[in-house]
Motif scaffolding. Structure first.
Motif, mmCIF file in Angstrom:
data_model
loop_
_atom_site.group_PDB
_atom_site.id
_atom_site.type_symbol
_atom_site.label_atom_id
_atom_site.label_comp_id
_atom_site.label_asym_id
_atom_site.label_seq_id
_atom_site.Cartn_x
_atom_site.Cartn_y
_atom_site.Cartn_z
ATOM 1 N N GLU A 24 0.811 -1.086 0.096
ATOM 2 C CA GLU A 24 0.085 0.030 0.060
ATOM 3 C C GLU A 24 0.901 1.178 0.169
ATOM 4 O OE1 GLU A 24 -0.058 -2.592 2.134
ATOM 5 O OE2 GLU A 24 -1.974 -3.467 2.304
ATOM 6 N N SER A 25 2.017 1.141 0.740
ATOM 7 C CA SER A 25 2.965 2.330 0.546
ATOM 8 C C SER A 25 3.891 2.139 -0.351
ATOM 9 C CB SER A 25 3.651 2.202 1.944
ATOM 10 O OG SER A 25 4.770 3.281 1.980
ATOM 11 N N PRO A 26 4.113 3.276 -1.195
ATOM 12 C CA PRO A 26 4.990 3.016 -2.379
ATOM 13 C C PRO A 26 6.541 3.224 -2.089
ATOM 14 C CG PRO A 26 4.244 5.395 -1.963
ATOM 15 C CD PRO A 26 3.521 4.653 -1.295
ATOM 16 N N THR A 27 6.904 3.263 -0.743
ATOM 17 C CA THR A 27 8.044 3.088 -0.416
ATOM 18 C C THR A 27 8.475 1.728 0.340
ATOM 19 O OG1 THR A 27 7.658 4.150 1.750
ATOM 20 C CG2 THR A 27 8.473 5.543 -0.154
ATOM 21 N N VAL A 28 7.503 0.762 0.370
ATOM 22 C CA VAL A 28 7.499 -0.307 1.264
ATOM 23 C C VAL A 28 7.570 -1.311 0.228
ATOM 24 C CG1 VAL A 28 7.011 -2.035 3.116
ATOM 25 C CG2 VAL A 28 6.983 0.658 3.338
ATOM 26 N N ARG A 29 8.357 -2.534 0.243
ATOM 27 C CA ARG A 29 8.012 -3.886 -0.618
ATOM 28 C C ARG A 29 8.490 -4.845 0.353
ATOM 29 N NH1 ARG A 29 12.251 -3.143 -5.830
ATOM 30 N NH2 ARG A 29 11.679 -0.869 -6.233
ATOM 31 N N LYS A 30 7.877 -5.902 -0.025
ATOM 32 C CA LYS A 30 7.938 -7.433 0.856
ATOM 33 C C LYS A 30 8.324 -8.418 -0.003
ATOM 34 C CE LYS A 30 4.687 -6.104 4.413
ATOM 35 N NZ LYS A 30 3.475 -6.080 5.301
ATOM 36 N N VAL A 31 9.320 -9.153 0.578
ATOM 37 C CA VAL A 31 9.955 -10.191 -0.174
ATOM 38 C C VAL A 31 9.076 -11.507 0.305
ATOM 39 C CG1 VAL A 31 12.009 -11.627 -0.538
ATOM 40 C CG2 VAL A 31 12.147 -9.455 -0.267
ATOM 41 N N HIS A 32 8.719 -12.447 -0.655
ATOM 42 C CA HIS A 32 7.940 -13.516 -0.150
ATOM 43 C C HIS A 32 8.768 -14.826 -1.099
ATOM 44 C CE1 HIS A 32 4.628 -10.470 0.226
ATOM 45 N NE2 HIS A 32 4.130 -11.583 0.944
ATOM 46 N N VAL A 33 8.663 -16.027 -0.364
ATOM 47 C CA VAL A 33 9.229 -17.253 -0.997
ATOM 48 C C VAL A 33 8.202 -18.389 -0.922
ATOM 49 C CG1 VAL A 33 11.511 -16.770 0.041
ATOM 50 C CG2 VAL A 33 9.850 -18.075 1.384
ATOM 51 N N SER A 34 8.463 -19.350 -1.931
ATOM 52 C CA SER A 34 7.513 -20.339 -2.183
ATOM 53 C C SER A 34 8.744 -21.764 -2.388
ATOM 54 C CB SER A 34 6.781 -20.105 -3.232
ATOM 55 O OG SER A 34 6.142 -21.493 -3.295
ATOM 56 N N ARG A 35 8.341 -22.922 -1.935
ATOM 57 C CA ARG A 35 9.184 -24.056 -2.123
ATOM 58 C C ARG A 35 8.375 -24.999 -2.875
ATOM 59 N NH1 ARG A 35 9.662 -26.682 2.167
ATOM 60 N NH2 ARG A 35 11.618 -27.725 1.712
ATOM 61 N N SER A 36 9.240 -25.874 -3.615
ATOM 62 C CA SER A 36 8.921 -27.236 -4.277
ATOM 63 C C SER A 36 9.689 -28.138 -3.620
ATOM 64 C CB SER A 36 8.732 -26.973 -5.626
ATOM 65 O OG SER A 36 8.506 -28.462 -6.251
ATOM 66 N N THR A 37 9.071 -29.562 -3.586
ATOM 67 C CA THR A 37 9.972 -30.592 -2.989
ATOM 68 C C THR A 37 9.644 -31.727 -3.950
ATOM 69 O OG1 THR A 37 8.194 -31.468 -1.594
ATOM 70 C CG2 THR A 37 9.800 -30.150 -0.701
ATOM 71 N N ASP A 38 9.020 -31.600 -5.151
ATOM 72 C CA ASP A 38 8.762 -32.650 -6.021
ATOM 73 C C ASP A 38 9.289 -32.329 -7.703
ATOM 74 O OD1 ASP A 38 6.744 -30.581 -6.816
ATOM 75 O OD2 ASP A 38 5.029 -31.979 -5.927
ATOM 76 N N ASP A 39 10.544 -31.649 -7.488
ATOM 77 C CA ASP A 39 10.934 -31.081 -8.972
ATOM 78 C C ASP A 39 10.203 -29.971 -9.588
ATOM 79 O OD1 ASP A 39 13.029 -31.241 -10.624
ATOM 80 O OD2 ASP A 39 12.355 -32.412 -11.958
ATOM 81 N N GLY A 40 9.409 -29.328 -8.968
ATOM 82 C CA GLY A 40 8.638 -28.250 -9.505
ATOM 83 C C GLY A 40 7.213 -28.315 -9.834
ATOM 84 N N VAL A 41 6.757 -29.558 -9.527
ATOM 85 C CA VAL A 41 5.389 -29.912 -10.056
ATOM 86 C C VAL A 41 4.284 -29.207 -9.117
ATOM 87 C CG1 VAL A 41 3.559 -31.982 -10.252
ATOM 88 C CG2 VAL A 41 5.935 -32.222 -10.854
ATOM 89 N N THR A 42 4.705 -29.036 -7.867
ATOM 90 C CA THR A 42 3.791 -28.324 -7.040
ATOM 91 C C THR A 42 4.675 -27.410 -6.186
ATOM 92 O OG1 THR A 42 3.678 -30.082 -5.207
ATOM 93 C CG2 THR A 42 2.073 -30.127 -7.022
ATOM 94 N N TRP A 43 3.927 -26.530 -5.688
ATOM 95 C CA TRP A 43 4.717 -25.446 -4.994
ATOM 96 C C TRP A 43 3.812 -24.923 -3.842
ATOM 97 C CZ3 TRP A 43 9.431 -23.149 -6.350
ATOM 98 C CH2 TRP A 43 9.987 -23.319 -7.342
ATOM 99 N N SER A 44 4.625 -24.583 -2.487
ATOM 100 C CA SER A 44 3.811 -24.319 -1.310
ATOM 101 C C SER A 44 3.325 -23.001 -1.505
ATOM 102 C CB SER A 44 4.998 -24.205 -0.229
ATOM 103 O OG SER A 44 6.044 -23.100 -0.417
ATOM 104 N N GLU A 45 2.482 -22.633 -0.533
ATOM 105 C CA GLU A 45 1.813 -21.167 -0.280
ATOM 106 C C GLU A 45 2.767 -20.165 -0.167
ATOM 107 O OE1 GLU A 45 -1.255 -20.030 -0.689
ATOM 108 O OE2 GLU A 45 -1.599 -22.044 -1.565
#
Length: 208
Positions: free
Chosen positions: A65-86
């Motif tokens: 919402e703030s133009p000066t603030v960003r947030k970093v997110h991550v997601s993981r896969s344990t089945d060679d990229g077939v499915t990904w975590s939230e």
């Protein structure tokens, strides 16, 4: 784009208010869309890295919402990229680099929106030896008052890492010798203006 030791290719693509992960198992001849991450705001920087045993990790930063603030997110896969975590919130700031090494360790660099007790908007990192299941404490790398461009990161698989990028008009190169837990004082080449960088290691003490 990243390629695993099993020759799986993974491309991370920004498309409006979404990020898309596409996978190829035939050397890039055909591609399958494996995940779509809807976004409330545009993602500005994103990357993906391969681990061992079919593990992958993706990271990105988004405006808020703030133009000066960003947030970093991550997601993981344990089945060679077939499915990904939230997606999980990782840090507040701008993603600079994400990389893994041949031993399956991963490091993320970001520029904090606020450094707390450290003036300006410094560069921090965190390391994971299990492809993002757990993370080391935050490590300070370098102070920075200006925006940063084109940072690159590489590990040699033996516990050493190198990060290189631009701060203002200077090129900064910094090493970690303990797996990314702590970082040495940066080497600075002044007035050497560059926009984008690449980093690589061969596991025999040679860096590029």
């Amino acid at each position: 784009l990243a390629i695993s030791s099993a020759n799986t290719w993974m491309a991370f693509i920004g498309a409006g208010l979404s990020l898309r992960l596409r996978r190829s198992i035939d050397n890039g001849t055909t591609w399958e869309e494996q995940a779509v991450f809807p976004l409330d705001y545009v993602a500005l920087r994103f990357g993906v890295a391969a681990g061992t045993g079919g593990q992958w990790i993706a990271a990105w930063d988004v405006l808020t919402e703030s133009p000066t603030v960003r947030k970093v997110h991550v997601s993981r896969s344990t089945d060679d990229g077939v499915t990904w975590s939230e997606p999980e919130a990782f840090a507040e700031g701008r993603l600079l680099a994400l990389a893994s090494d041949s031993d399956g360790a991963v490091v993320i660099l970001w520029q904090a929106t606020s450094g707390g007790s450290i003036p300006g908007s410094p560069i921090f990192s965190r390391q994971s030896s299990d492809m993002g299941v757990t993370w080391s404490p935050t490590a300070y790398i370098h102070g920075a008052d200006s925006n940063l461009d084109g940072w690159a990161l590489a590990g040699d698989g033996l516990g050493s890492w190198m990060a290189v990028g631009r701060v203002a008009d200077d090129v900064i190169r910094v090493f970690s010798r303990d797996g990314g837990y702590t970082w040495e004082a940066p080497e600075v080449e002044e007035d050497l203006y560059r926009n984008w960088f690449h980093a690589a290691a061969d596991g025999h003490g040679n860096w590029l």
